[in-house]
Design a protein around this motif. Structure first.
Motif, PDB file in Angstrom:
ATOM      1  N   UNK A 126     -63.009   0.746  89.235  1.00 58.70           N
ATOM      2  CA  UNK A 126     -62.765  -0.406  88.358  1.00 58.70           C
ATOM      3  C   UNK A 126     -61.357  -0.962  88.544  1.00 58.70           C
ATOM      4  N   UNK A 127     -61.246  -2.273  88.482  1.00 56.32           N
ATOM      5  CA  UNK A 127     -59.942  -2.909  88.667  1.00 56.32           C
ATOM      6  C   UNK A 127     -58.960  -2.519  87.564  1.00 56.32           C
ATOM      7  N   UNK A 128     -59.480  -2.154  86.378  1.00 57.55           N
ATOM      8  CA  UNK A 128     -58.604  -1.772  85.273  1.00 57.55           C
ATOM      9  C   UNK A 128     -57.812  -0.497  85.590  1.00 57.55           C
ATOM     10  N   UNK A 129     -58.347   0.344  86.488  1.00 59.31           N
ATOM     11  CA  UNK A 129     -57.671   1.590  86.821  1.00 59.31           C
ATOM     12  C   UNK A 129     -56.357   1.324  87.553  1.00 59.31           C
ATOM     13  N   UNK A 130     -56.358   0.320  88.414  1.00 60.02           N
ATOM     14  CA  UNK A 130     -55.168   0.020  89.218  1.00 60.02           C
ATOM     15  C   UNK A 130     -54.328  -1.111  88.645  1.00 60.02           C
ATOM     16  N   UNK A 131     -54.714  -1.659  87.511  1.00 58.71           N
ATOM     17  CA  UNK A 131     -54.029  -2.834  86.981  1.00 58.71           C
ATOM     18  C   UNK A 131     -52.560  -2.556  86.671  1.00 58.71           C
ATOM     19  N   UNK A 132     -52.276  -1.463  85.981  1.00 56.28           N
ATOM     20  CA  UNK A 132     -50.892  -1.169  85.586  1.00 56.28           C
ATOM     21  C   UNK A 132     -50.022  -0.828  86.803  1.00 56.28           C
ATOM     22  N   UNK A 133     -50.458   0.076  87.708  1.00 51.13           N
ATOM     23  CA  UNK A 133     -49.618   0.330  88.895  1.00 51.13           C
ATOM     24  C   UNK A 133     -49.353  -0.914  89.724  1.00 51.13           C
ATOM     25  N   UNK A 134     -50.354  -1.760  89.892  1.00 51.28           N
ATOM     26  CA  UNK A 134     -50.162  -2.977  90.680  1.00 51.28           C
ATOM     27  C   UNK A 134     -49.200  -3.924  89.967  1.00 51.28           C
ATOM     28  N   UNK A 135     -49.323  -4.018  88.650  1.00 51.57           N
ATOM     29  CA  UNK A 135     -48.401  -4.870  87.903  1.00 51.57           C
ATOM     30  C   UNK A 135     -46.964  -4.379  88.048  1.00 51.57           C
ATOM     31  N   UNK A 136     -46.764  -3.071  87.971  1.00 53.68           N
ATOM     32  CA  UNK A 136     -45.411  -2.519  88.122  1.00 53.68           C
ATOM     33  C   UNK A 136     -44.869  -2.792  89.526  1.00 53.68           C
ATOM     34  N   UNK A 137     -45.746  -2.761  90.522  1.00 52.45           N
ATOM     35  CA  UNK A 137     -45.310  -3.056  91.888  1.00 52.45           C
ATOM     36  C   UNK A 137     -44.829  -4.496  92.010  1.00 52.45           C
ATOM     37  N   UNK A 138     -45.599  -5.438  91.475  1.00 48.52           N
ATOM     38  CA  UNK A 138     -45.182  -6.834  91.545  1.00 48.52           C
ATOM     39  C   UNK A 138     -43.928  -7.083  90.723  1.00 48.52           C
ATOM     40  N   UNK A 139     -43.783  -6.359  89.629  1.00 48.06           N
ATOM     41  CA  UNK A 139     -42.565  -6.524  88.822  1.00 48.06           C
ATOM     42  C   UNK A 139     -41.344  -6.017  89.581  1.00 48.06           C
ATOM     43  N   UNK A 140     -41.483  -4.901  90.304  1.00 45.69           N
ATOM     44  CA  UNK A 140     -40.380  -4.395  91.111  1.00 45.69           C
ATOM     45  C   UNK A 140     -39.997  -5.389  92.201  1.00 45.69           C
ATOM     46  N   UNK A 141     -40.959  -6.130  92.693  1.00 38.74           N
ATOM     47  CA  UNK A 141     -40.680  -7.139  93.710  1.00 38.74           C
ATOM     48  C   UNK A 141     -40.144  -8.434  93.128  1.00 38.74           C
ATOM     49  N   UNK A 142     -40.122  -8.540  91.794  1.00 39.17           N
ATOM     50  CA  UNK A 142     -39.603  -9.741  91.143  1.00 39.17           C
ATOM     51  C   UNK A 142     -40.506 -10.947  91.280  1.00 39.17           C
ATOM     52  N   UNK A 143     -41.811 -10.725  91.360  1.00 38.48           N
ATOM     53  CA  UNK A 143     -42.749 -11.826  91.594  1.00 38.48           C
ATOM     54  C   UNK A 143     -43.658 -12.094  90.406  1.00 38.48           C
ATOM     55  N   UNK A 144     -43.308 -11.558  89.239  1.00 44.93           N
ATOM     56  CA  UNK A 144     -44.056 -11.899  88.025  1.00 44.93           C
ATOM     57  C   UNK A 144     -43.769 -13.354  87.662  1.00 44.93           C
ATOM     58  N   UNK A 145     -44.765 -14.019  87.122  1.00 42.75           N
ATOM     59  CA  UNK A 145     -44.703 -15.444  86.783  1.00 42.75           C
ATOM     60  C   UNK A 145     -44.602 -16.312  88.036  1.00 42.75           C
ATOM     61  N   UNK A 146     -45.209 -15.831  89.120  1.00 43.59           N
ATOM     62  CA  UNK A 146     -45.380 -16.629  90.331  1.00 43.59           C
ATOM     63  C   UNK A 146     -46.842 -16.515  90.766  1.00 43.59           C
ATOM     64  N   UNK A 147     -47.204 -17.341  91.738  1.00 42.54           N
ATOM     65  CA  UNK A 147     -48.576 -17.297  92.240  1.00 42.54           C
ATOM     66  C   UNK A 147     -48.792 -16.192  93.271  1.00 42.54           C
ATOM     67  N   UNK A 148     -47.731 -15.514  93.678  1.00 40.89           N
ATOM     68  CA  UNK A 148     -47.853 -14.502  94.731  1.00 40.89           C
ATOM     69  C   UNK A 148     -48.848 -13.395  94.383  1.00 40.89           C
ATOM     70  N   UNK A 149     -48.825 -12.801  93.177  1.00 45.02           N
ATOM     71  CA  UNK A 149     -49.812 -11.744  92.883  1.00 45.02           C
ATOM     72  C   UNK A 149     -51.258 -12.220  92.905  1.00 45.02           C
ATOM     73  N   UNK A 150     -51.463 -13.523  92.763  1.00 46.36           N
ATOM     74  CA  UNK A 150     -52.818 -14.061  92.767  1.00 46.36           C
ATOM     75  C   UNK A 150     -53.291 -14.448  94.164  1.00 46.36           C
ATOM     76  N   UNK A 151     -52.349 -14.708  95.074  1.00 41.59           N
ATOM     77  CA  UNK A 151     -52.697 -15.237  96.395  1.00 41.59           C
ATOM     78  C   UNK A 151     -52.530 -14.200  97.494  1.00 41.59           C
TER      79      UNK A 151
END
Length: 284
Positions: A126-151
């Protein structure tokens, strides 16, 4: 006697087809009721929406509801953001998934089957299992509030289901075509581009449809990664619209129709290829 028997068989076959056609028409009409009610509600006044007994045909049709729904919130911005994310993600998913599927379908290498089954097993996660780790990864990259995590994820494989669908279709294409192209001097990349992709148009259209619908209707991704209104997609905009105009169902239905119109048009335009791609994928 043979003529009578043949005529009776033809009549029975005709009655059978007529029964199937009638059953399909009844099923289509039944499943069309929610969509027709949405269209009807979008063209009503607020009083007609809550009228008892329900009023199916608006009198007169309120075409201005669509204009109000378009301007009450920055829907042009939401639509542009959704188009941008959907087009980039669909291109990335089709491009990367076709390359990976080409590797699984045409090349022999150690561990190929094991890796393929491992990839398929990710469909059970399930995607919910990896949601938090993936979110933390994008946050470490400074790409929250951008289209990068979606594209960006669409350019890295395109998903197990998409790879499986294209691989199965590639397996139905004779390898002799690859060998003929190699004799003409084609490289592996050239075979993928000039031989397999043109012959896989039904499967590619199917993948495009699935990818387009998935990204166009995606709600969880934008909800998790986007914080600014100027970056919101239509799915988030509809949720805001529901919070602000929940009692004005005619405006909510008009906004919903604006959202689903591109997907309906795309499906009917590509319906022939979509059905052909699904049917031919399981022939192997």
């Amino acid at each position: 006697m043979e003529a009578v028997g043949t005529r009776a068989e033809r009549q029975a076959e005709l009655l059978k087809r007529a029964g199937i056609f009638l059953m399909l028409c009844c099923g289509a009409a039944l499943f069309s009721i929610p969509f027709l009610w949405t269209v009807s509600t979008a063209l009503k006044t607020n009083e007609q929406v809550f009228a008892v007994p329900p009023q199916w045909i608006p009198n007169p049709p309120q075409w201005g509801n669509f204009g109000r729904a378009w301007t009450e919130l920055p829907f042009p911005t939401f639509v542009w953001n959704t188009v941008l994310v959907t087009v980039l993600s669909t291109f990335g998913q089709v491009f990367s998934a076709s390359l990976v599927a080409y590797g699984f379908a045409r090349f022999q290498w150690r561990g190929r089957n094991l890796l393929f089954y491992l990839m398929l097993s990710t469909m059970m996660l399930p995607s919910q299992v990896t949601m938090i780790p993936v979110f933390l990864l994008w946050r470490q990259l400074g790409l929250i509030d951008t289209f990068a995590p979606l594209v960006v994820p669409a350019f890295f494989g395109g998903g197990a289901f998409t790879i499986f669908l294209l691989r199965q279709f590639f397996l139905t294409i004779p390898k002799e075509l690859d060998e003929a192209a190699m004799l003409d001097g084609a490289t592996p990349f050239g075979i993928w581009w000039r031989v397999l992709l043109p012959l896989s148009r039904p499967a590619l259209v199917t993948v495009v449809l699935f990818s387009f619908l998935g990204h166009w209707d995606d709600f969880m991704g934008p909800l998790v990664y986007l914080n600014s209104m100027e970056k919101y997609t239509v799915s988030i905009g509809l949720r805001m619209f529901q919070d602000m105009f929940g009692t004005q169902l005619e405006l909510l239905m008009a906004a919903s129709l604006i959202h689903i119109l591109p997907t309906v048009v795309l499906f009917f335009v590509a319906q022939r290829y979509f059905i052909k791609g699904i049917a031919m994928t399981g022939l192997k």
